[in-house]
Design an enzyme around this catalytic site. Structure first.
Site, PDB file in Angstrom:
ATOM      1  N   LYS A   1       0.802  -1.223   0.000  1.00 44.48           N
ATOM      2  CA  LYS A   1       0.000   0.000   0.000  1.00 44.48           C
ATOM      3  C   LYS A   1       0.836   1.275   0.000  1.00 44.48           C
ATOM      4  CE  LYS A   1      -4.127  -2.049   2.078  1.00 44.48           C
ATOM      5  NZ  LYS A   1      -5.161  -1.941   3.136  1.00 44.48           N
TER       6      LYS A   1
ATOM      7  N   ASP B   1     -10.279   2.241   1.477  1.00 46.46           N
ATOM      8  CA  ASP B   1     -10.468   1.698   2.829  1.00 46.46           C
ATOM      9  C   ASP B   1     -11.151   2.721   3.734  1.00 46.46           C
ATOM     10  OD1 ASP B   1      -9.371  -0.837   2.440  1.00 46.46           O
ATOM     11  OD2 ASP B   1      -7.341  -0.172   2.933  1.00 46.46           O
TER      12      ASP B   1
ATOM     13  N   ALA C   1      -4.601   0.825  10.890  1.00 46.49           N
ATOM     14  CA  ALA C   1      -4.932   1.707  12.000  1.00 46.49           C
ATOM     15  C   ALA C   1      -4.934   3.170  11.564  1.00 46.49           C
ATOM     16  CB  ALA C   1      -3.948   1.501  13.146  1.00 46.49           C
TER      17      ALA C   1
END
Length: 280
Positions: free
Chosen positions: A73, A110, A138
């Site tokens: 990512k 996301d 997170a």
């Protein structure tokens, strides 16, 4: 203006390592079937950070987009021509769309996927929240909480380095982030919204500490499901949002971006994901 849905023979795929467990092909293929994109294909490829530049360089004009999972990512960002504000805010791209002019554009679905999953279950606003774990997921959760949580977010992490990282993300995203040691993670379960971003098994020891009247648990795992924590939460009638909810909502946005379809078939994609998990 014609959309990409009118194009034939387009390709897309999810990349990552490990990747064999990914449900993305199931979800995207279900969308293609529902949208009548019979010539479209969606595959999975085992690609690590070292192999990523070579893989991307070899893609031809038949490619519509890529989905990225760990550990890619952040590794994908230097290979892109443009990155959305959402993705740049957390330095994490999980979606690449190949424009007709050849430009590679990165986004992060996301974050809006988390928000959509929360809203689907009636969670519009909370006064405070807790995050279990640190890392890319997170930080995306923090970005989502910036729009959902009115008050402080407490992150329960292992080590001061991760604590400092989470506080840094909080400053960057405009979230009041407080940190606590993982040894005190049971305290997180009293929050009105708990977001578990840890690997499989990491929260098993917390199952016995679920309060009698829990709030909402958002556990980003989907396999195995339910986690011990989610099962204990359910036994006490707490509201649960699972990893499949997140996966489906972020995949809906990916399908819309890659194909140009105005609305991806959420229900069909979720049903396909549920069936695939049940068959495992």
């Amino acid at each position: 203006m014609p959309t990409r849905t009118s194009a034939a023979g387009r390709r897309a795929a999810v990349l990552g390592s490990p990747i064999a467990h990914s449900l993305s092909p199931v979800l995207h293929r279900a969308a293609y079937a529902e949208l009548g994109l019979d010539a479209w294909s969606y595959e999975r490829f085992e690609v690590d950070e070292a192999a990523l530049p070579g893989f991307v360089a070899e893609l031809d004009g038949s490619w519509a987009g890529l989905s990225l999972t760990m550990p890619l990512k952040r590794a994908i960002i230097p290979l892109l021509d443009e990155v959305s504000e959402t993705a740049a805010s957390v330095e994490a791209v999980n979606t690449v769309v190949f424009r007709e002019d050849g430009r590679r554009v990165g986004d992060n679905t996301d974050i809006p996927g988390m928000i959509a999953a929360l809203r689907e279950r009636g969670v519009e606003k909370v006064e405070s929240a807790a995050i279990l774990g640190a890392g890319a997921t997170a930080s995306s959760a923090l970005a989502a909480l910036a729009r959902v949580c009115a008050g402080p977010v407490t992150a329960y992490v292992r080590g001061e380095a991760r604590a400092a990282e989470m506080r840094g993300w909080g400053e960057r995203l405009g979230v009041d982030v407080r940190t606590a040691a993982w040894d005190d993670a049971a305290e997180a379960l009293a929050a009105p919204l708990v977001v578990a971003t840890t690997p499989a098994g990491a929260t098993d020891g917390l199952a016995a500490a679920v309060p009698d009247r829990p709030g909402t648990l958002f556990d980003v795992l989907y396999d195995p499901w339910p986690t011990r924590l989610a099962a204990a939460w359910s036994e006490r009638a707490g509201k649960i949002i699972g990893g499949l909810d997140l996966l489906v909502h972020q995949a809906v946005l990916q399908v819309e971006q890659m194909t140009g379809a105005p609305k991806a078939p959420l229900a069909a994609m979720r049903a396909a994901g549920e069936a695939a998990l049940a068959a495992r």
